[in-house]
Design a protein around this motif. Sequence first.
Motif, PDB file in Angstrom:
ATOM      1  N   TRP A  16      -5.568   7.338  -0.777  1.00  0.00           N
ATOM      2  CA  TRP A  16      -5.112   6.522   0.203  1.00  0.00           C
ATOM      3  C   TRP A  16      -6.077   6.146   1.608  1.00  0.00           C
ATOM      4  O   TRP A  16      -6.396   5.224   1.852  1.00  0.00           O
ATOM      5  CB  TRP A  16      -4.040   7.196   1.235  1.00  0.00           C
ATOM      6  CG  TRP A  16      -4.374   8.461   1.936  1.00  0.00           C
ATOM      7  CD1 TRP A  16      -4.328   9.731   1.485  1.00  0.00           C
ATOM      8  CD2 TRP A  16      -4.741   8.517   3.263  1.00  0.00           C
ATOM      9  NE1 TRP A  16      -4.856  10.456   2.657  1.00  0.00           N
ATOM     10  CE2 TRP A  16      -5.060   9.876   3.750  1.00  0.00           C
ATOM     11  CE3 TRP A  16      -4.768   7.524   4.252  1.00  0.00           C
ATOM     12  CZ2 TRP A  16      -5.476  10.187   4.904  1.00  0.00           C
ATOM     13  CZ3 TRP A  16      -5.279   7.801   5.560  1.00  0.00           C
ATOM     14  CH2 TRP A  16      -5.546   9.146   6.020  1.00  0.00           C
ATOM     15  N   LYS A  19      -8.107   3.162  -0.163  1.00  0.00           N
ATOM     16  CA  LYS A  19      -7.257   1.901  -0.080  1.00  0.00           C
ATOM     17  C   LYS A  19      -7.087   1.465   1.426  1.00  0.00           C
ATOM     18  O   LYS A  19      -7.043   0.330   1.803  1.00  0.00           O
ATOM     19  CB  LYS A  19      -5.687   2.116  -0.777  1.00  0.00           C
ATOM     20  CG  LYS A  19      -5.997   2.557  -2.019  1.00  0.00           C
ATOM     21  CD  LYS A  19      -4.413   2.823  -2.640  1.00  0.00           C
ATOM     22  CE  LYS A  19      -4.418   3.091  -3.944  1.00  0.00           C
ATOM     23  NZ  LYS A  19      -3.278   3.547  -4.583  1.00  0.00           N
ATOM     24  N   TYR A  39      -0.567  -7.728   0.537  1.00  0.00           N
ATOM     25  CA  TYR A  39      -0.619  -5.975   0.267  1.00  0.00           C
ATOM     26  C   TYR A  39       0.532  -5.165   0.859  1.00  0.00           C
ATOM     27  O   TYR A  39       1.322  -4.558   0.249  1.00  0.00           O
ATOM     28  CB  TYR A  39      -1.776  -5.095   0.860  1.00  0.00           C
ATOM     29  CG  TYR A  39      -2.045  -3.763   0.485  1.00  0.00           C
ATOM     30  CD1 TYR A  39      -2.658  -3.517  -0.714  1.00  0.00           C
ATOM     31  CD2 TYR A  39      -1.718  -2.944   1.498  1.00  0.00           C
ATOM     32  CE1 TYR A  39      -2.783  -2.294  -0.915  1.00  0.00           C
ATOM     33  CE2 TYR A  39      -1.759  -1.491   0.937  1.00  0.00           C
ATOM     34  CZ  TYR A  39      -2.443  -1.251  -0.101  1.00  0.00           C
ATOM     35  OH  TYR A  39      -2.715   0.065  -0.608  1.00  0.00           O
ATOM     36  N   SER A  57      -3.061  -0.734  -5.582  1.00  0.00           N
ATOM     37  CA  SER A  57      -4.536  -0.963  -5.643  1.00  0.00           C
ATOM     38  C   SER A  57      -4.896  -2.008  -5.157  1.00  0.00           C
ATOM     39  O   SER A  57      -4.103  -3.109  -5.309  1.00  0.00           O
ATOM     40  CB  SER A  57      -5.133  -0.309  -6.829  1.00  0.00           C
ATOM     41  OG  SER A  57      -4.557  -1.331  -8.030  1.00  0.00           O
ATOM     42  N   TRP A  58      -5.965  -2.401  -4.906  1.00  0.00           N
ATOM     43  CA  TRP A  58      -6.729  -3.873  -4.281  1.00  0.00           C
ATOM     44  C   TRP A  58      -7.222  -4.579  -5.465  1.00  0.00           C
ATOM     45  O   TRP A  58      -8.221  -5.212  -5.162  1.00  0.00           O
ATOM     46  CB  TRP A  58      -7.543  -3.537  -3.169  1.00  0.00           C
ATOM     47  CG  TRP A  58      -7.136  -3.117  -2.058  1.00  0.00           C
ATOM     48  CD1 TRP A  58      -7.036  -1.968  -1.337  1.00  0.00           C
ATOM     49  CD2 TRP A  58      -6.575  -4.095  -1.074  1.00  0.00           C
ATOM     50  NE1 TRP A  58      -6.348  -2.183  -0.142  1.00  0.00           N
ATOM     51  CE2 TRP A  58      -6.020  -3.584  -0.014  1.00  0.00           C
ATOM     52  CE3 TRP A  58      -6.314  -5.390  -1.119  1.00  0.00           C
ATOM     53  CZ2 TRP A  58      -5.356  -3.907   1.346  1.00  0.00           C
ATOM     54  CZ3 TRP A  58      -5.723  -6.107   0.085  1.00  0.00           C
ATOM     55  CH2 TRP A  58      -5.385  -5.541   1.283  1.00  0.00           C
TER      56      TRP A  58
END
Length: 100
Positions: A16, A19, A39, A57-58
């Motif tokens: 976390w 992210k 997001y 996730s990015w």
Amino acid sequence: MNFGKSFTYMFDDENWISKFLVGILISMVPILNIAWAGYGIGIMRNMARGMVKPLPSWDNLGEKFKDGLFIFLASIVYLLPVFIVAESALLWHLLWAMRV
């Protein structure tokens, strides 16, 4: 329904912090900050699917940007009547003030 989970779900993901930091960096870039709304859409989709760790996730930034752009455009469409009423009231006020 567990209302406390809405405040603590992000801490269940072991990644976390990374992210969150990537999200902060993306939100600082003027055009890419639209991806932040995407997001949020990803979080809502994962929560609706019942995932244990709903933080996405990015890795797919284009998908998040597309979702965020859709939300941005939809909000403009929904706020358009408010803008029209506010501008017409301002125009009426200016015309009334010029009459005197």
